[in-house]
Design a protein around this motif. Structure first.
Motif, short mmCIF file in Angstrom:
data_model
loop_
_atom_site.label_atom_id
_atom_site.label_comp_id
_atom_site.label_asym_id
_atom_site.label_seq_id
_atom_site.Cartn_x
_atom_site.Cartn_y
_atom_site.Cartn_z
N ALA A 168 0.83 -1.22 0.00
CA ALA A 168 0.00 0.00 0.00
C ALA A 168 0.86 1.26 0.00
O ALA A 168 0.46 2.30 -0.56
N LYS A 169 1.98 1.22 0.61
CA LYS A 169 2.86 2.40 0.70
C LYS A 169 4.07 2.29 -0.23
O LYS A 169 5.09 2.95 -0.02
N ALA A 170 3.92 1.50 -1.26
CA ALA A 170 5.06 1.27 -2.15
C ALA A 170 5.50 2.55 -2.85
O ALA A 170 6.70 2.79 -3.05
N ASN A 171 4.53 3.42 -3.23
CA ASN A 171 4.89 4.65 -3.94
C ASN A 171 5.67 5.61 -3.06
O ASN A 171 6.43 6.45 -3.55
N VAL A 172 5.54 5.43 -1.76
CA VAL A 172 6.28 6.29 -0.83
C VAL A 172 7.62 5.65 -0.47
O VAL A 172 8.66 6.31 -0.43
N LEU A 173 7.55 4.35 -0.23
CA LEU A 173 8.76 3.65 0.23
C LEU A 173 9.79 3.46 -0.87
O LEU A 173 10.99 3.51 -0.61
#
Length: 383
Positions: free
Chosen positions: A366-371
């Protein structure tokens, strides 16, 4: 001459080899030099000492005369002891004994001493079960190992009486004329030997009589009396018998350790006549270690190998061709089934790890675009 034969249960391997070497002139004593033969068989089981003789050889008048002399010596030797010498019927053949090997070579006067007339009193004689419990060797409760070592049991007393009779007979036959009643066996020595062979081999007495090179043979396991066909090493009972005989018949010398161990350092006339052992000795009071000394003795070891193997006569009907099975090691893998409780714990732990993994993967996805967003490149970058 005192002889201890080995492997006699395999059709008299030890005694037949000795006679074989005597015939070929490869033994210090020749057959014609043997005056008489006195054998100790199964003894100590009672107060009666049965004197067995060979009825066939006794038909010779010369042999009969010498046998009668032995019987008379035995009768006189029992005076003042708890032992009575008895003779079975003249027609009764000899029991299983090493004496047979010598009688096959020729008529020799001799006797075989046992504690039974016709059947063994100890059913386990010379078997794996010929142990302390089955011969009635008992010690009072509460004794320390050192006290047990020196405790004189009933079995030791019985064997001491037999030893006394044996010593008197040999002394008389060797030409001794002194009063026989002054010759008695040492009960403490017998007790120590019984304790060492049948109870605990590692004790203060056994350590004191063994050479420093033989100290490593002592262990916590029971002494194994099995006779192996292997010739690579001497079994433990033989080493103990060798050192006991050396200590009671040998002489302490003033030789140094180097002289004792190195034959080239000793007088030339002693090299082929005697065996030299560097004995550890008794532990002295207020001393950090025992006082060792060099012992000179005439005790020698000879391999007990059947003459059949020397002659390579595998079909021999005269000499034993006994051998043993091939001993080969084996291995096995054992898989144990876990307990029910451990299975449940393993299952719940696995489910917990699975759920944590699912939650962690969902969060990372879910947070791949941030991580995983990489920094933007500058618009003026060139390659």
């Amino acid at each position: 001459m005192f002889v201890f034969f080995q492997g006699e249960t395999f059709d008299y391997i030890g005694s037949s080899r000795m006679v074989f070497d005597m015939k070929r002139g490869q033994f210090p004593i020749q057959l014609e030099n043997v005056d008489s033969f006195v054998e100790l068989n199964q003894v100590g089981g009672g107060t009666s000492l049965w004197v067995h003789t060979d009825p066939i050889s006794r038909q010779n008048s010369t042999i009969e005369q010498k046998v009668q002399s032995l019987l008379e010596s035995l009768s006189n030797a029992t005076l003042g002891t708890n032992i009575s010498a008895r003779e079975p019927g003249h027609s009764q053949p000899l029991p299983p004994s090493s004496f047979h090997s010598f009688l096959r070579a020729g008529a020799i006067p001799g006797v075989v001493l046992t504690d039974h007339d016709g059947a063994f009193t100890n059913r386990y004689y010379e078997s794996a079960y010929d142990v302390a419990e089955n011969i009635g060797l008992k010690y009072p409760e509460g004794l320390s190992p050192e006290e047990s070592l020196n405790y004189i049991t009933d079995t030791a007393r019985s064997l001491t009486d037999v030893g006394t009779v044996m010593a008197r007979v040999l002394y008389h036959e060797a030409g001794g004329t002194d009063d026989l009643e002054n010759i008695t066996a040492n009960p403490q020595m017998v007790s120590r030997m019984l304790y060492t062979f049948l109870v605990e081999q590692n004790n203060s007495w056994s350590r004191s009589i063994l050479s420093t090179d033989a100290q490593h043979i002592m262990g916590k396991m029971d002494m194994m009396f099995y006779v192996s066909a292997s010739l690579h090493k001497v079994n433990k009972p033989t080493v103990f018998v060798q050192h006991i005989l050396a200590n009671v018949t040998g002489t302490a010398t003033n030789l140094t350790e180097e002289e004792c161990r190195n034959a080239d350092k000793r007088p030339e006339q002693d090299r082929d006549l005697y065996e030299f052992l560097w004995i550890q000795g008794w532990e002295l009071e207020n001393a950090t270690e025992p006082k060792a000394y060099c012992l000179r003795s005439s005790v020698w070891l000879s391999k007990a190998v059947s003459p059949a193997f020397e002659l390579k006569d595998w079909a021999s009907t005269e000499y034993s061709t006994w051998t043993e099975s091939r001993w080969k090691g084996f291995s096995a893998r054992i898989f144990l089934v876990a307990s029910r409780k451990l299975e449940i714990i393993t299952l719940l732990t696995g489910l917990g790890v699975l759920l944590v993994s699912l939650v962690l993967i969902y969060f990372v996805n879910a947070k791949a675009n941030v991580l995983f967003t990489s920094p933007r490149e500058h618009s003026t970058a060139t390659y």
